[in-house]
Design an enzyme around this catalytic site. Structure first.
Site, PDB file in Angstrom:
ATOM      1  N   ARG A  33      14.637  85.390 -18.053  1.00  7.42           N
ATOM      2  CA  ARG A  33      15.785  85.612 -18.937  1.00  7.42           C
ATOM      3  C   ARG A  33      17.029  85.159 -18.184  1.00  7.42           C
ATOM      4  O   ARG A  33      17.399  85.748 -17.170  1.00  7.42           O
ATOM      5  CB  ARG A  33      15.868  87.085 -19.337  1.00  7.42           C
ATOM      6  CG  ARG A  33      14.731  87.495 -20.272  1.00  7.42           C
ATOM      7  CD  ARG A  33      14.801  88.968 -20.660  1.00  7.42           C
ATOM      8  NE  ARG A  33      13.867  89.275 -21.734  1.00  7.42           N
ATOM      9  CZ  ARG A  33      12.604  89.639 -21.554  1.00  7.42           C
ATOM     10  NH1 ARG A  33      12.128  89.732 -20.337  1.00  7.42           N
ATOM     11  NH2 ARG A  33      11.826  89.896 -22.587  1.00  7.42           N
ATOM     12  N   ASP A  36       4.715  91.610 -29.546  1.00  9.96           N
ATOM     13  CA  ASP A  36       5.050  92.630 -30.554  1.00  9.96           C
ATOM     14  C   ASP A  36       4.794  92.162 -31.983  1.00  9.96           C
ATOM     15  O   ASP A  36       4.784  92.975 -32.907  1.00  9.96           O
ATOM     16  CB  ASP A  36       6.528  93.034 -30.436  1.00  9.96           C
ATOM     17  CG  ASP A  36       6.823  93.780 -29.154  1.00  9.96           C
ATOM     18  OD1 ASP A  36       5.858  94.210 -28.496  1.00  9.96           O
ATOM     19  OD2 ASP A  36       8.004  93.927 -28.800  1.00  9.96           O
ATOM     20  N   GLN A  62     -24.866  78.895 -33.113  1.00  7.10           N
ATOM     21  CA  GLN A  62     -25.411  79.204 -34.437  1.00  7.10           C
ATOM     22  C   GLN A  62     -24.460  78.671 -35.513  1.00  7.10           C
ATOM     23  O   GLN A  62     -23.479  78.017 -35.221  1.00  7.10           O
ATOM     24  CB  GLN A  62     -25.598  80.709 -34.583  1.00  7.10           C
ATOM     25  CG  GLN A  62     -26.790  81.257 -33.817  1.00  7.10           C
ATOM     26  CD  GLN A  62     -27.168  82.661 -34.270  1.00  7.10           C
ATOM     27  OE1 GLN A  62     -26.315  83.471 -34.618  1.00  7.10           O
ATOM     28  NE2 GLN A  62     -28.453  82.968 -34.244  1.00  7.10           N
ATOM     29  N   GLU A 107     -26.698  74.254 -34.183  1.00  6.28           N
ATOM     30  CA  GLU A 107     -28.155  74.347 -34.044  1.00  6.28           C
ATOM     31  C   GLU A 107     -28.933  73.406 -34.949  1.00  6.28           C
ATOM     32  O   GLU A 107     -30.057  73.011 -34.622  1.00  6.28           O
ATOM     33  CB  GLU A 107     -28.590  75.796 -34.316  1.00  6.28           C
ATOM     34  CG  GLU A 107     -28.203  76.298 -35.692  1.00  6.28           C
ATOM     35  CD  GLU A 107     -28.469  77.785 -35.876  1.00  6.28           C
ATOM     36  OE1 GLU A 107     -29.243  78.335 -35.073  1.00  6.28           O
ATOM     37  OE2 GLU A 107     -27.913  78.377 -36.814  1.00  6.28           O
ATOM     38  N   GLN A 137     -23.348  86.760 -32.530  1.00  3.78           N
ATOM     39  CA  GLN A 137     -23.042  87.823 -33.496  1.00  3.78           C
ATOM     40  C   GLN A 137     -22.151  88.886 -32.870  1.00  3.78           C
ATOM     41  O   GLN A 137     -21.590  89.723 -33.573  1.00  3.78           O
ATOM     42  CB  GLN A 137     -24.338  88.437 -34.027  1.00  3.78           C
ATOM     43  CG  GLN A 137     -25.124  87.484 -34.917  1.00  3.78           C
ATOM     44  CD  GLN A 137     -26.410  88.096 -35.455  1.00  3.78           C
ATOM     45  OE1 GLN A 137     -26.730  89.252 -35.167  1.00  3.78           O
ATOM     46  NE2 GLN A 137     -27.151  87.330 -36.221  1.00  3.78           N
TER      47      GLN A 137
END
Length: 806
Positions: free
Chosen positions: A122, A200, A610, A670, A705
């Site tokens: 800053r 935020d 997958q 796949e 998964q």
């Protein structure tokens, strides 16, 4: 155009992905690219020394933009930036240099790093007219005429002020003799673009800011860990999270982790009464048998009279009034740290590409733009319009106009807050009128996906609040035929938010295994509505049930499908529950594989994903991991493609620094090809790589998964499930007005909830069929397929295959 990128204000995960995307896109567009160290402070300090390397002359720093792409590969400072050795006093150093020319390889490997490698600060000096004059002089000396800034509202405001003052600053520098007439003419105006980096998520007119999703991941990981110890000891925990003027983190964490109570600045409780309200709510939960209590407090939380609400006081209230063993945890700066999650790699990349386009199209008359996102769509918003609306939120809060503050947040924020109250409040009196109360069946169909259980929990809680009876159908349609049906309770689903897979059990069987028997079971249990959560099989099931309505009156009820599949292959919708969890699992695995590959210096990993006949996971995963090649079913694989891939890999490795070759990834869906398998491609690359590189393979399989669902999948599951329940109630209310024996459900009462661009829509299943490739079990139009070309662009495949480089 000569472009510089800087990060300013607080750091956030995803900033490095953004810098990488801006640098690479700008180089592809023929621009010279620079990074500014330490934000605006670096612009003020400029370059006071020339680069040098002990014992050797400095590498050439300025190559013409029209020069060969290879000449822009690296300028020698990338490793200093990445390793944090830039200010080391000996050898090659960045000491005294804050505006640094970077090339293509100088930003490689930045994806997985948290924070910002180019530093942020800053700057007090930049806030002064003298500081901005010095910054303008330093930019003109380097020939820079475009600036991409990533920071919060203060940083973006500073950029807009800088741009507006630019002509006056140039004139002052010319009059002082610090720049020539030619330089003044060449730098008559400044192009800027803003990108929001803030954990935020406090910027208006954009759904997400860079770093917010990762911060939410850190918070939820902490709360998930705390949950287990809270349950063990039957304790209450009060957690403080960041959010001075915006409660997004507290709200989303509250929803995603199943908190009991939250405090956010936009929706403060009534002064002097919130203690009773919180204790009453927590006690209600304890009365039904809940063993743990989680209260989340945003750091800027206050009551309606603007008196701060402190975590220690909340702890004392719970301990003294309810006698709960209560602990306080302040997460602090752990929320900022760590590797960026998948979405904080993908969105900054897409935004970085758009930022460069916006700079190239900028004119003196066009406004300064902020690059944002609305649902899945990258947007350009006038920068100061977004900043002004953001500041109006803080102003409305300070003026106690909380209704206005909420109205200035995006619609999803308000819906999420309503969803939290719906799922957290335990009402003793049903809200729906007696004749409108339903028996609602909930079923999981297809493969397991992260967020299924979170959506189910939300639907159950909504049903119980309204007075409906929620019924779980276990193991899909075969389970229904086997009478595996039971009524769900409020407490019974309490811990489902963090559970992956499917608590109800799921399979790929469709209702046409015995349609008449399925209809008989609907009648037996007197179901008034069916909610299916799943992938393409759920869509197929919905279509079958809708088509059977003429033959089986039991199906003339509202039936909804909430898409949940890691493949994200449901037509029309752009998002399915589970796909974010899967992408994060893929990113985690690929980061580890790339680390191994890089340690070996010259290794390529062929990673099998997958996804069935849909290449979403492979394509978006390639974008999130920086893979150099991706194979999908939509584009297939052929011999000519493989020949070009080998040429590209050879050229790429031949141009790496000796002894510092990078490990690389190839992602293959796949079923991208029946002939050119993962094993075939791995062996081919190993054979053709010779002494340049070797290859290994890794099949991620069912690990994609995921285990614990991502916070985004949990929160979005809650939001979409509640919309599904509202849809069901609406159509049930219309049906009960019809005579019982002749009830006919309209076509629009069998629908899929879909995210399209920036809106959430209901699409009747018959309309869905028009957009479905039923044979390949995917949509006809893959919105994400365009990113396949971006994957190739960001590894400069076309440039490395250019014949002039051979």
């Amino acid at each position: 155009m000569k472009l510089a990128v800087l990060t300013s204000g607080g750091d956030s995960a995803g900033m490095n992905a953004l810098v990488r995307a801006v640098v690479k896109t700008a180089i592809l567009k023929g621009c010279e690219t620079y990074v500014v160290r330490e934000g605006y402070e670096g612009l003020v300090r400029g370059n006071n020394t020339q680069p040098s390397e002990k014992g050797t002359p400095p590498p050439k720093q300025h190559v013409t933009a029209e020069g060969s792409f290879v000449q822009n590969l690296r300028f020698g400072d990338g490793e200093l930036l990445k390793d944090g050795t830039g200010d080391h006093p000996s050898g090659r150093t960045l000491k005294g240099r804050y505006i640094v020319r970077v090339g293509w390889d100088d930003v490689r490997g930045w994806f997985a790093a948290g924070g910002t490698l180019i530093g942020t600060a800053r700057s007090t000096a930049f806030r002064t007219p003298e500081g901005r004059l010095t910054a303008a002089h330093n930019m003109i000396k380097e020939g820079i005429d475009a600036l991409a800034i990533c920071g919060g509202d203060g940083s973006l405001t500073g950029a807009d002020v800088f741009r507006s003052e630019w002509p006056k600053l140039v004139e002052e520098l010319r009059s002082q003799g610090k720049i020539t007439e030619e330089q003044a003419t060449k730098h008559a105006y400044l192009r800027i673009v803003g990108l929001v980096g803030s954990i935020d998520n406090d910027m208006s007119l954009t759904d997400l800011t860079i770093g917010a999703p990762t911060a939410l991941h850190r918070i939820c990981e902490s709360i998930d860990n705390i949950n287990s110890t809270a349950y063990s000891h039957s304790r209450a925990f009060v957690l403080e999270v960041m959010g001075r003027h915006c409660g997004w983190l507290a709200l989303m964490a509250g929803v995603a982790c199943g908190a009991d109570f939250i405090f956010i600045p936009e929706d403060p409780p009534e002064a002097g009464k919130w203690e009773d309200q919180m204790c009453r709510m927590v006690q209600n939960h304890r009365d039904v048998g809940k063993r743990k209590t989680i209260v989340i407090v945003a750091e800027g939380a206050h009551d309606a009279s603007l008196q701060p609400i402190r975590v220690d006081y909340v702890k004392d209230v719970l301990a003294e009034r309810l006698g709960l063993d209560t602990r306080v945890t302040t997460l602090g700066h752990t929320q900022r740290g760590g590797r960026p999650c998948a979405i904080d790699r993908i969105l900054p990349t897409l935004q970085g590409v758009e930022a460069v386009e916006a700079l190239l199209e900028a004119t003196p008359e066009s406004p300064s733009y902020m690059i944002g996102i609305s649902e899945n769509k990258i947007t350009r918003i006038p920068l100061m319009e977004a900043v002004e609306m953001t500041r109006q939120v803080a102003k409305a809060i300070s003026e106690k106009d909380f209704k206005k503050a909420m109205s200035l947040r995006d619609p999803e924020f308000c819906e999420t807050l309503e969803g939290f109250h719906t799922t957290a409040v335990l009402d003793k009196e049903p809200r729906a009128q007696n004749h409108l109360r339903m028996r609602v069946a909930i079923m999981h169909v297809g493969a397991p996906a992260g967020g299924m259980n979170a959506a189910t929990r939300a639907a159950v809680r909504y049903c119980l609040r309204q007075g409906h009876k929620p019924f779980a159908i276990h193991n899909g349609f075969p389970g229904l035929l086997d009478d595996l049906v039971h009524q769900l309770s409020w407490l019974g689903v309490d811990n489902w938010m963090t559970r992956g897979g499917s608590e109800l059990g799921t399979n790929r069987k469709l209702p046409d295994i015995d349609l008449g028997a399925v209809a008989a079971k609907f009648q037996q249990y007197n179901f008034h509505a069916l909610m299916m959560i799943g992938g393409f099989e759920a869509f197929n099931s919905l279509l079958i049930l809708d088509n059977a309505r003429k033959l089986y009156p039991a199906f003339n009820i509202p039936i909804v499908h909430l898409p949940a599949t890691i493949s994200n292959n449901v037509p029309v919708t752009e998002y399915s529950l589970g796909s974010d969890t899967s992408l994060n699992a893929l990113v985690d695995a690929c980061d580890a594989l790339k680390q191994s590959a890089s340690a070996s210096r010259n290794r390529v990993f062929v990673v099998e994903t997958q996804g069935g006949k849909c290449g979403y996971i492979a394509t978006m995963g390639a974008l999130a991991t920086g893979a150099c090649i991706v194979y999908t079913p939509e584009r297939g694989i052929n011999l000519d493609m493989l020949r070009q891939d080998v040429k590209f890999m050879k050229k790429r490795y031949s141009l790496d620094q000796k002894g510092k070759a990078e490990g690389r990834l190839v992602l293959r869906n796949e079923v991208a090809s029946d002939v050119y398998t993962t094993d075939f491609i791995t062996k081919m690359l190993k054979e053709e790589g010779g002494s340049l590189f070797d290859s290994r393979s890794a099949s991620l399989g069912h690990t994609l998964q995921g285990s614990i669902p991502s916070p985004m999948d949990r929160a979005r599951g809650v939001r979409l499930a509640l919309k599904c329940m509202a849809f069901i109630e609406h159509h049930h209310a219309l049906l009960v007005k019809q005579p019982v024996k002749s009830r006919q459900a309209p076509a629009e009462s069998a629908a899929v909830i879909a995210i399209q661009g920036s809106t959430v829509k209901w699409v009747p299943v018959q309309e869905m069929v028009e957009h479905a490739d039923m044979k390949n079990r995917r949509g006809k139009n893959a919105w994400w397929d365009v990113h396949h070309d971006l994957v190739e662009a960001l590894v400069a495949r076309p440039q490395f295959l250019d014949k002039s480089l051979r």
